[in-house]
Motif scaffolding. Structure first.
Motif, PDB file in Angstrom:
ATOM      1  N   VAL A 104     -12.086   5.680  -0.036  1.00  0.00           N
ATOM      2  CA  VAL A 104     -10.585   5.755  -0.077  1.00  0.00           C
ATOM      3  C   VAL A 104     -10.314   7.405  -0.259  1.00  0.00           C
ATOM      4  CG1 VAL A 104      -8.340   5.114  -0.653  1.00  0.00           C
ATOM      5  CG2 VAL A 104     -10.131   3.324  -0.720  1.00  0.00           C
TER       6      VAL A 104
ATOM      7  N   THR B 166       1.541   6.754  -6.720  1.00  0.00           N
ATOM      8  CA  THR B 166       0.301   7.717  -7.140  1.00  0.00           C
ATOM      9  C   THR B 166       0.678   9.090  -6.684  1.00  0.00           C
ATOM     10  OG1 THR B 166      -1.197   5.951  -6.537  1.00  0.00           O
ATOM     11  CG2 THR B 166      -2.184   8.075  -6.604  1.00  0.00           C
TER      12      THR B 166
ATOM     13  N   THR C 292      -1.456  10.898   4.150  1.00  0.00           N
ATOM     14  CA  THR C 292      -2.432  10.007   4.976  1.00  0.00           C
ATOM     15  C   THR C 292      -3.256   9.185   3.887  1.00  0.00           C
ATOM     16  OG1 THR C 292      -4.283  11.848   5.398  1.00  0.00           O
ATOM     17  CG2 THR C 292      -2.769  11.222   7.012  1.00  0.00           C
ATOM     18  N   LEU C 293      -3.446   8.149   4.177  1.00  0.00           N
ATOM     19  CA  LEU C 293      -4.361   7.442   3.371  1.00  0.00           C
ATOM     20  C   LEU C 293      -5.617   6.803   4.445  1.00  0.00           C
ATOM     21  CD1 LEU C 293      -5.018   5.972   0.563  1.00  0.00           C
ATOM     22  CD2 LEU C 293      -3.365   4.099   1.102  1.00  0.00           C
ATOM     23  N   VAL C 294      -6.828   7.080   4.052  1.00  0.00           N
ATOM     24  CA  VAL C 294      -7.912   6.717   4.573  1.00  0.00           C
ATOM     25  C   VAL C 294      -9.049   5.510   4.045  1.00  0.00           C
ATOM     26  CG1 VAL C 294      -9.984   7.377   6.006  1.00  0.00           C
ATOM     27  CG2 VAL C 294      -7.957   8.741   6.071  1.00  0.00           C
ATOM     28  N   ALA C 295      -9.129   4.706   4.593  1.00  0.00           N
ATOM     29  CA  ALA C 295     -10.058   3.697   3.933  1.00  0.00           C
ATOM     30  C   ALA C 295     -11.272   3.382   4.952  1.00  0.00           C
ATOM     31  CB  ALA C 295      -9.171   2.322   3.675  1.00  0.00           C
ATOM     32  N   GLU C 296     -12.429   3.866   4.299  1.00  0.00           N
ATOM     33  CA  GLU C 296     -13.625   3.551   4.979  1.00  0.00           C
ATOM     34  C   GLU C 296     -14.232   2.192   4.703  1.00  0.00           C
ATOM     35  OE1 GLU C 296     -16.463   6.998   4.828  1.00  0.00           O
ATOM     36  OE2 GLU C 296     -14.887   8.307   4.564  1.00  0.00           O
TER      37      GLU C 296
ATOM     38  N   MET D 145      -6.783   9.785  -0.415  1.00  0.00           N
ATOM     39  CA  MET D 145      -5.245   9.831  -0.374  1.00  0.00           C
ATOM     40  C   MET D 145      -4.949  11.388  -0.124  1.00  0.00           C
ATOM     41  SD  MET D 145      -1.983   8.461  -2.246  1.00  0.00           S
ATOM     42  CE  MET D 145      -1.701   9.839  -3.136  1.00  0.00           C
TER      43      MET D 145
ATOM     44  N   GLU E  12       2.275   1.961  -3.238  1.00  0.00           N
ATOM     45  CA  GLU E  12       1.282   2.492  -4.365  1.00  0.00           C
ATOM     46  C   GLU E  12       1.075   4.038  -4.091  1.00  0.00           C
ATOM     47  OE1 GLU E  12       0.297  -0.241  -6.364  1.00  0.00           O
ATOM     48  OE2 GLU E  12      -0.481   1.216  -7.523  1.00  0.00           O
TER      49      GLU E  12
ATOM     50  N   LEU F 279       0.903  11.621 -10.051  1.00  0.00           N
ATOM     51  CA  LEU F 279      -0.322  12.490 -10.569  1.00  0.00           C
ATOM     52  C   LEU F 279       0.198  13.776  -9.962  1.00  0.00           C
ATOM     53  CD1 LEU F 279      -3.360  10.481  -9.440  1.00  0.00           C
ATOM     54  CD2 LEU F 279      -2.372  10.675 -11.470  1.00  0.00           C
TER      55      LEU F 279
ATOM     56  N   ALA G 186      -3.787   7.614 -16.337  1.00  0.00           N
ATOM     57  CA  ALA G 186      -3.183   7.479 -15.244  1.00  0.00           C
ATOM     58  C   ALA G 186      -3.649   7.639 -13.961  1.00  0.00           C
ATOM     59  CB  ALA G 186      -2.047   8.448 -15.145  1.00  0.00           C
ATOM     60  N   VAL G 187      -4.841   8.337 -13.840  1.00  0.00           N
ATOM     61  CA  VAL G 187      -5.387   8.621 -12.453  1.00  0.00           C
ATOM     62  C   VAL G 187      -6.369   7.339 -12.309  1.00  0.00           C
ATOM     63  CG1 VAL G 187      -7.632   9.779 -11.630  1.00  0.00           C
ATOM     64  CG2 VAL G 187      -5.891  11.076 -12.666  1.00  0.00           C
TER      65      VAL G 187
ATOM     66  N   LEU H 159     -10.107  13.808  -8.511  1.00  0.00           N
ATOM     67  CA  LEU H 159      -8.590  14.448  -8.155  1.00  0.00           C
ATOM     68  C   LEU H 159      -8.756  15.793  -7.751  1.00  0.00           C
ATOM     69  CD1 LEU H 159      -5.772  13.751  -8.255  1.00  0.00           C
ATOM     70  CD2 LEU H 159      -5.644  14.871 -10.443  1.00  0.00           C
TER      71      LEU H 159
ATOM     72  N   SER I  70      -5.719   0.521  -8.716  1.00  0.00           N
ATOM     73  CA  SER I  70      -4.577  -0.206  -7.857  1.00  0.00           C
ATOM     74  C   SER I  70      -4.576   0.290  -6.490  1.00  0.00           C
ATOM     75  CB  SER I  70      -3.081   0.234  -8.537  1.00  0.00           C
ATOM     76  OG  SER I  70      -2.082  -0.651  -8.079  1.00  0.00           O
ATOM     77  N   LEU I  71      -4.610   1.609  -6.017  1.00  0.00           N
ATOM     78  CA  LEU I  71      -4.632   1.841  -4.659  1.00  0.00           C
ATOM     79  C   LEU I  71      -5.502   1.413  -4.017  1.00  0.00           C
ATOM     80  CD1 LEU I  71      -2.834   3.704  -2.582  1.00  0.00           C
ATOM     81  CD2 LEU I  71      -4.304   5.370  -3.412  1.00  0.00           C
TER      82      LEU I  71
ATOM     83  N   LYS J 282      -5.242  -2.497  -3.447  1.00  0.00           N
ATOM     84  CA  LYS J 282      -4.197  -2.659  -2.351  1.00  0.00           C
ATOM     85  C   LYS J 282      -4.712  -2.619  -0.862  1.00  0.00           C
ATOM     86  CE  LYS J 282      -0.168  -3.353  -4.761  1.00  0.00           C
ATOM     87  NZ  LYS J 282       0.620  -4.461  -4.530  1.00  0.00           N
ATOM     88  N   ILE J 283      -5.604  -1.414  -0.700  1.00  0.00           N
ATOM     89  CA  ILE J 283      -5.786  -1.200   0.514  1.00  0.00           C
ATOM     90  C   ILE J 283      -7.180  -2.103   0.868  1.00  0.00           C
ATOM     91  CG2 ILE J 283      -7.630   0.776  -0.037  1.00  0.00           C
ATOM     92  CD1 ILE J 283      -5.305   0.660   2.961  1.00  0.00           C
TER      93      ILE J 283
ATOM     94  N   LEU K  37      -4.017   4.209 -11.516  1.00  0.00           N
ATOM     95  CA  LEU K  37      -3.318   4.297 -10.013  1.00  0.00           C
ATOM     96  C   LEU K  37      -4.518   4.456  -8.972  1.00  0.00           C
ATOM     97  CD1 LEU K  37      -1.035   7.292 -10.924  1.00  0.00           C
ATOM     98  CD2 LEU K  37      -0.190   4.989 -10.271  1.00  0.00           C
TER      99      LEU K  37
ATOM    100  N   LEU L 157      -6.677  12.562  -3.577  1.00  0.00           N
ATOM    101  CA  LEU L 157      -7.128  11.665  -4.642  1.00  0.00           C
ATOM    102  C   LEU L 157      -8.395  10.936  -3.688  1.00  0.00           C
ATOM    103  CD1 LEU L 157      -6.947  10.149  -7.363  1.00  0.00           C
ATOM    104  CD2 LEU L 157      -5.908   8.303  -6.161  1.00  0.00           C
TER     105      LEU L 157
ATOM    106  N   LEU M 239       1.034  15.082  -7.164  1.00  0.00           N
ATOM    107  CA  LEU M 239       0.558  15.594  -5.742  1.00  0.00           C
ATOM    108  C   LEU M 239       1.771  15.620  -4.627  1.00  0.00           C
ATOM    109  CD1 LEU M 239      -2.697  12.954  -5.826  1.00  0.00           C
ATOM    110  CD2 LEU M 239      -2.689  15.389  -6.231  1.00  0.00           C
TER     111      LEU M 239
ATOM    112  N   VAL N 293       1.009  -1.145   0.237  1.00  0.00           N
ATOM    113  CA  VAL N 293       0.005   0.054  -0.011  1.00  0.00           C
ATOM    114  C   VAL N 293       1.051   1.326   0.026  1.00  0.00           C
ATOM    115  CG1 VAL N 293      -1.447   1.426   1.246  1.00  0.00           C
ATOM    116  CG2 VAL N 293      -1.971  -1.104   1.274  1.00  0.00           C
TER     117      VAL N 293
END
Lengths: 284, 117
Positions: B71, A219, A230-234, B73, A215, A223, B44-45, B94, B51-52, B55-56, B48, B80, A225, A212
């Motif tokens: 999700v 990302t 942080t990465l949040v998954a609900e 990020m 990735e 992009l 690309a968006v 995005l 894929s993200l 994975k999560i 990616l 994102l 960015l 993760v």
């Protein structure tokens, strides 16, 4: 341990052609002196290329160093010399698991159990692999897998694993059940994660999180960015917050769905501060 | 682009700070429909984000959190977002750092619910 290493070193010095090199390399590996362990193992194997134990030790060293491809090659060599070698089969399962090939990991563990149905560690590892594979009903490439017993004792330790790790998050709610800190290789440093049945799933989570993190980094770069924060998954029953916590380290916080995401983020931010301070204290 | 998918993207793109939104095939990360600002690569968006999410989702399943629904990020230069629209779509957005994530989330979840069977 230090005494063992001294006596093994002396024994090898007295007889450089001795097979004691493998014991010395293993002792160095267990002590965390991986580069020195690798040097000794390679030197010994140059003299004894058919030495099964030497290749097994070499594989463990590569696994500790995070070089999974070389670890698998070394364990494959063991299996070539000694078909059905249980340690090598577990090692292959570990590597395949880490590489996301759950089917191959399960197949290797099933071979172990076919040879020895009483191997409780292999049975637990197989259950872990199957649980991880079935958890999301996703295509096969789940980045989760069991560690071989001797290379990754924490997986086998179950709940005890979390208790034996440094108490970095003491004072936090569910400090050893919902907060996990791991290093850049996906190895658990502190905290712990408990599954629904109370079993420790820290290693499973850590194996997946390494993917993760990569990735998220990719990302952010592609992009434009910038660095991810942080990465949040609900999810259905819990929210997960993942965040970098220092040089290569990663923090995972799991909070019940009843906690708003904003509060989960604040909680994670506090945990990240604590983790970063602890890592700095460790010289990381 | 079907009217329904297009209208949903239009609503999402009205949220302040949004640089674009799109529907993506969850399994292979291929764009289905998109409304993006110039210079944003939809391919690309889509790839990616898918894929993200994959994975999560694996990690969430492994730790007993269940199926992932949304999700986000956050990065230094933007955010994102992805909402799962079962069985096989993602709504992806995005945005720059000014975005109101709560508002964007509402619109994205609404869009995801609207296409659910």
């Amino acid at each position: 341990m230090a005494e063992d290493i001294r006596s093994l070193t002396a024994a090898l010095a007295r007889d450089p052609s001795s097979l004691v090199y493998a014991e010395l390399a293993e002792a160095l590996r267990r002590r965390g002196q991986r580069d020195e362990a690798l040097r000794i193992a390679l030197h010994g194997l140059a003299r004894h290329p058919q030495h099964v134990h030497g290749h097994d030790v070499l594989a463990r060293i590569h696994a500790d160093l995070g070089d999974l491809d070389r670890a698998r090659l070394a364990w494959s060599k063991v299996l070539e010399l000694w078909p059905g070698h249980p340690g090598a089969l577990k090692g292959v399962a570990f590597v395949r698991f880490r590489q996301g090939d759950v089917v191959a990991a399960a197949a290797a563990l099933e071979q172990v159990l076919a040879l020895d149905p009483t191997d409780a560690a292999a049975r637990r590892a197989l259950e872990t692999v199957r649980r991880g594979a079935g958890a999301v009903g996703a295509p096969a490439a789940l980045p989760v897998a069991p560690a071989p017993a001797e290379a990754q004792p924490a997986l086998e330790a179950g709940e005890a694993g979390a208790q034996e790790r440094p108490a970095v998050f003491s004072g936090f709610d569910r400090a050893t059940a919902d907060i996990l800190l791991l290093d850049e290789r996906g190895l658990v440093l502190a905290g712990g994660l408990a599954g629904a049945d109370g079993a420790d799933v820290s290693e499973l989570a850590a194996a997946g999180l390494a993917g993760v993190s990569g990735e998220a980094k990719r990302t952010g770069e592609y992009l434009s960015l910038g660095a991810w924060r942080t990465l949040v998954a609900e999810a259905e029953t819990a929210n997960l917050v993942v965040a970098p916590a220092g040089e290569g380290a990663l923090l995972l916080v799991r909070r019940d769905r009843s906690m708003p995401v904003g509060l989960a983020l604040r909680f994670a931010e506090r945990a990240r501060g604590t983790a970063s301070a602890w890592l700095e204290g460790q010289g990381a | 682009m079907s009217d329904e998918l297009g209208r949903a993207l239009d609503r999402i793109s009205r949220v302040r700070g949004m640089r674009g939104s799109m529907w993506v095939s969850a399994e292979d990360g291929i764009p289905v429909a998109q409304l993006l600002m110039e210079g944003v690569s939809g391919k690309a968006v889509a790839a990616l984000a898918a894929s993200l999410v994959r994975k999560i989702s694996g990690t969430a399943g492994a730790v007993g959190a269940g199926r992932v629904r949304f999700v986000q990020m956050e990065a230094a230069g933007g955010t994102l977002l992805a909402a799962l629209a079962p069985p096989d779509l993602l709504v992806v957005a995005l945005a720059d750092s000014r975005v109101n994530i709560g508002l964007a989330r509402i619109e994205m979840m609404r869009a995801a619910a609207a296409v659910a069977p």
